[in-house]
Design an enzyme around this catalytic site. Structure first.
Site, PDB file in Angstrom:
ATOM      1  N   HIS A 121      32.394  22.875  87.596  1.00 21.98           N
ATOM      2  CA  HIS A 121      32.569  24.300  87.638  1.00 21.98           C
ATOM      3  C   HIS A 121      33.381  24.870  86.547  1.00 21.98           C
ATOM      4  CE1 HIS A 121      29.840  24.419  91.008  1.00 21.98           C
ATOM      5  NE2 HIS A 121      30.668  24.602  91.923  1.00 21.98           N
ATOM      6  N   HIS A 195      28.786  32.074  93.374  1.00 24.83           N
ATOM      7  CA  HIS A 195      29.120  31.205  94.227  1.00 24.83           C
ATOM      8  C   HIS A 195      29.592  31.500  95.539  1.00 24.83           C
ATOM      9  CE1 HIS A 195      30.842  27.291  95.851  1.00 24.83           C
ATOM     10  NE2 HIS A 195      30.112  26.628  94.807  1.00 24.83           N
ATOM     11  N   GLU A 315      23.191  28.684  94.819  1.00 23.62           N
ATOM     12  CA  GLU A 315      23.552  28.830  93.695  1.00 23.62           C
ATOM     13  C   GLU A 315      22.500  28.630  92.808  1.00 23.62           C
ATOM     14  OE1 GLU A 315      27.003  26.080  93.083  1.00 23.62           O
ATOM     15  OE2 GLU A 315      27.040  25.766  95.205  1.00 23.62           O
TER      16      GLU A 315
END
Length: 351
Positions: A121, A195, A315
């Protein structure tokens, strides 16, 4: 759009102070509201969705995303053993990159690693921990807000100065539309996603009573560290075949292969609130994640005690580790080109 040619939005009368960063920089909160009463709240920290209230057929509003009442909650969440990334914008690369290494134009880049020796991420300070600027704000029908972020060259060791714009639009059809654009000064890799942890029964509930549909025949096969092997798993007779809607699993962290099209890629359904969320995307994958929690340390909004099945992420993104897999969809953004990604979360009352 070029940040250098934008006069940043300055009218703070349409915003509320959400909190102060450690260096006293103000974090602002903005609310978009459509004519049906649907509301979304977005803060400049991480371009994060903190609240998403949907009107039910009963007239009641239900907040369908997990989050915190204060900036302090979001800041502290990144100190947890595994940060939940509640409602944030993830970048420069969403998902894992094996050992944090990739090669581009015959040069090898070693990213910061933050997940079992892999990059996850965006690294140690991803886009969800950055303060975004407000570039535009519109009210009336289909209200929207555009947030911008300038990521420096070699930030987290990614090449190129990356200019990102994210526009959230709340439509009169009860859709939350996300449109991402980005340009770079050098060839780089990019994979942006949203997210939010969704829960159609309300953010203080469990998703295990809700059903999920995913229009996918395959998932991305991964190893023990959740790094793609390069292979795909056929979902015929598989527990994760959601082509016929069934209950959300208690634990999942999986990339489903979807065909970018006008068709609905995934759905979440609540029989309790007779509410349905449909996910549309132009990306090759919807990564489904259940299992994020606050380790019984942090309290969520309205003093909610979040647990591992409090919410489910949809996502929409490229595959994890695509920079290292030639047969995966392209993850390279070249200088002079524009990255473009569009995702829609649509909410409907069902009988």
């Amino acid at each position: 759009m070029d940040l250098k040619h934008i006069s940043h939005f300055q009218d703070k009368s349409l915003s509320n102070l959400f909190g102060l960063m450690p260096d006293n920089e103000e974090i602002l909160s903005f609310e978009l509201c459509n004519k049906n009463g649907m509301k979304v709240q977005i803060i400049t920290y991480g371009a994060t969705v903190t609240s998403l209230q949907i009107p039910l057929s009963t007239g009641k509003l239900v907040d369908v995303v997990l989050g915190f009442d204060s900036l302090e909650g979001y800041l502290k969440s990144y100190d947890l053993p595994s940060a939940p990334y509640f409602g944030t914008t993830v970048g420069r690369y969403a998902g894992r990159i094996s050992k944090g290494i990739f090669s581009l134009n015959d040069k090898t880049f070693q990213l910061n690693t933050n997940n079992n020796g892999n990059a996850l991420h965006g690294g140690n300070i991803g886009f969800g921990k950055k303060v975004w600027q407000v570039a535009d704000l519109t009210s009336g029908e289909n209200p929207s807000i555009t947030l911008s972020l300038l990521s420096e060259d070699l930030e987290e060791n990614y090449p190129g100065e990356l200019q990102v714009f994210l526009t959230y639009t709340l439509t009169e059809k009860n859709e939350l539309k996300l449109e991402y654009k980005a340009t770079t000064t050098k060839d780089t890799v990019i994979n942006l996603t949203h997210h939010s942890y969704f829960n159609l029964d309300g953010h203080d509930s469990t998703v295990l009573n809700q059903s999920m549909f995913i229009d996918a025949e395959k998932i991305v096969e991964t190893d023990a560290d959740n790094i793609p092997t390069g292979n795909f798993t056929d979902l015929f007779n598989h527990d994760f075949d959601f082509r016929t809607a069934k209950k959300c699993p208690a634990t999942i962290d999986t990339s489903f292969v979807v065909e970018p099209a006008n068709n609905c890629a995934a759905k979440l359904l609540s029989s309790k609130n007779n509410l349905q969320m449909s996910v549309y995307t132009d990306q090759p994958s919807v990564h489904i994640y259940v299992g994020g929690n606050c380790f019984d340390i942090l309290k969520g909004k309205e003093n909610a005690a979040y647990h591992a099945s409090s919410g489910i992420c949809f996502e929409t993104q490229n595959f994890p580790d695509a920079p290292n897999k030639e047969h995966f969809p392209n993850s390279v953004l070249k200088k002079g080109e524009e990255y473009h990604q569009k995702t829609v979360y649509k909410f409907e009352n069902i009988n």
